[in-house]
Design an enzyme around this catalytic site. Structure first.
Site, PDB file in Angstrom:
ATOM      1  N   HIS A 128     -41.775  25.293  -7.933  1.00  0.00           N
ATOM      2  CA  HIS A 128     -42.613  24.202  -7.639  1.00  0.00           C
ATOM      3  C   HIS A 128     -43.677  24.379  -6.790  1.00  0.00           C
ATOM      4  CE1 HIS A 128     -42.368  19.639  -6.750  1.00  0.00           C
ATOM      5  NE2 HIS A 128     -43.275  20.136  -7.337  1.00  0.00           N
TER       6      HIS A 128
ATOM      7  N   CYS B  16     -40.532  18.096  -1.571  1.00  0.00           N
ATOM      8  CA  CYS B  16     -40.027  19.290  -1.916  1.00  0.00           C
ATOM      9  C   CYS B  16     -41.305  20.529  -1.784  1.00  0.00           C
ATOM     10  CB  CYS B  16     -39.644  19.238  -3.441  1.00  0.00           C
ATOM     11  SG  CYS B  16     -38.469  18.351  -3.666  1.00  0.00           S
TER      12      CYS B  16
END
Length: 486
Positions: A151, A90
């Site tokens: 993130h 990710c």
């Protein structure tokens, strides 16, 4: 005095005419150069799914999971059949996607986790010297918004509102619970919002969709960049009862939840597209859909068929992903594009479409894709694609794919003949693999050291994933979903 004023008026009139001619000329030159329609720059909507399997959308052949809204988006634009992200996990994938630069070129080699011994916690995020798509489009007059997952660092210097985004609704970590929970610091962290008091979470996939619609409605009158960053279908596997009922015929509990979560993702992609249509701006909006990496089949029961591998490794299943660009004003419906493209192409594509220019200082590793997708350029956008993620590295050159892993000989696959990477032909192509290994190695040794590391335990886990056996065919359809419930 009257004569003097008349002369001044004539001078100003001539100067204004000259300036307008100059501006018109500049606009024409920019459009000719591929820098978009400066008088009507497109809106840009970037929709990113989290851990979506390659096989789990209708436009890639899924009959088990119904994705009518994604299928409509795909059929109305270009499906890039060899679309890649720059990392199989990710955080580094998103770092590359948002900067247009291969993230390992600025030390973003690992997934983002807790600071490891010897590493500076102040560097655990997207380096502050790197410019994002939001930075660049904001300078071109765009309103910019991030809805959902970030993130890319939790410390203040990494916050989305300091990285080019005007508005942020979401969470800065790597995941979130889907249903309301007592507020904590991890997956139960509070939702942040800088433009309104955030409402209580209902089901977070719906909430991201609703906030994305709100952004479109509030900013429909001027060009905008919306990053709709879903965490679905990333674990934890939490679906609504209504969606689980749609897939009650699926035997496996985890797969059933996954199918329901993808269904709900598709519903919210439909919400976004409907909002664009109702605002009258769909024709001049470039909507991109992608997954941030391949499906982690062990974690969320996704399927990457016919691709081998999964999230976390550099086989095709790790970073060959669903990849759609929908732009009615420019791209013909039903376009199938077979040359290799990458998520690193988004930044230059968006900037040029918005009327910006690209020079060497941008240091983009991607290219503007519109001339390729519209047929103005026939050659491939990239001769070579390169990947590095912690212990492994890979290269694709034409159909040839090289994978380098620490505990075995390098692997070579001809993807035109073997998309599932079942036949290692390294021993039959010694000269080719030597050339590719040398080029890959010379690139690798010039990369900077990582600015942050994740726990060392992940290295051995990645090796184990190369030895797993993966499903290479679509799951069987056990029951069709009634049309009224799709």
């Amino acid at each position: 005095m009257a004569i003097q004023r008349e002369r001044q008026f004539i001078f100003i009139l001539v100067l204004s005419c000259f300036w307008q001619v100059f501006l018109d000329f500049a606009i024409v030159q920019n459009v000719i150069a591929g820098n978009g329609d400066l008088q009507n720059p497109p809106n840009v909507v970037l929709i990113v799914a989290d851990d979506l399997g390659f096989a789990d959308v209708g436009f890639h052949g899924s009959t088990q999971i119904k994705t009518p809204n994604l299928d409509l988006l795909a059929s109305g634009g270009a499906v890039c059949e060899n679309g890649y992200v720059s990392s199989p996990v990710c955080s580094p994938s998103r770092a590359g996607l948002l900067t247009g630069r291969n993230q390992v070129s600025f030390g973003y080699d690992n997934n983002l986790g807790l600071p490891q011994p010897g590493m500076d916690p102040q560097l655990c995020g997207l380096p502050v010297g790197e410019r994002t798509i939001a930075d660049r489009l904001g300078e071109l007059g765009y309103k910019t918004g991030l809805i959902g997952k970030w993130h890319l660092g939790k410390l203040p210097q990494f916050h989305p509102l300091k990285r080019g985004f005007d508005e942020f609704w979401g969470f800065t970590g790597g995941g979130h619970y889907y249903f309301p929970t007592p507020v904590g610091t991890g997956y139960d962290s509070p939702i942040e919002c800088n433009y309104a008091e955030p409402k209580a979470i209902t089901y977070i996939t719906d909430d991201i969709g609703d906030e994305s619609v709100s952004f479109i409605e509030r900013h429909r009158e001027k060009p905008f960049f919306l990053f709709a960053s879903f965490n679905a279908p990333h674990a934890p596997m939490q679906a609504t009862e209504a969606d689980l009922k749609l897939y009650q015929h699926i035997k496996g509990k985890k797969r059933r939840a996954y199918c329901a979560m993808v269904h709900r993702l598709d519903v919210n992609v439909g919400k976004i597209q409907t909002a664009l249509q109702e605002a009258g701006i769909a024709e001049n909006t470039m909507t991109v859909f992608i997954s941030d990496n391949g499906g982690p089949v062990n974690a969320n029961a996704s399927c990457n068929a016919p691709l081998n591998g999964q999230k976390g490794i550099l086989l095709e299943g790790g970073m060959h992903v669903p990849y759609v660009i929908h732009f009615p004003a420019k791209i013909k419906p039903g376009t199938k594009y077979s040359h290799s493209v990458t998520s690193l192409d988004f930044a230059p594509t968006f900037v040029v479409a918005a009327g910006g220019t690209i020079d060497a200082n941008a240091k983009f590793d991607g290219v503007d894709l519109l001339p390729y997708l519209t047929g103005k350029v026939d050659s491939p956008p990239h001769e070579t694609l390169l990947w590095k993620f912690t212990i492994s590295a890979a290269m694709r050159r034409g159909p040839w794919k090289l994978v380098r892993v620490p505990d075995r000989m390098p692997m070579l696959f001809n993807l035109d003949e073997d998309i599932s990477e079942q036949n290692d032909v390294a021993s039959e192509n010694i000269d080719r693999i030597q050339r590719m290994m040398k080029d890959l190695g010379q690139w690798d040794v010039r990369l900077p050291y990582p600015v942050h590391l994740e726990g060392a335990v992940w290295k051995s886990r990645q090796l184990d994933l190369y030895d797993e056996t993966y499903q290479l065919t679509q799951p069987e359809t056990l029951k069709e979903i009634p049309l009224q419930n799709r």
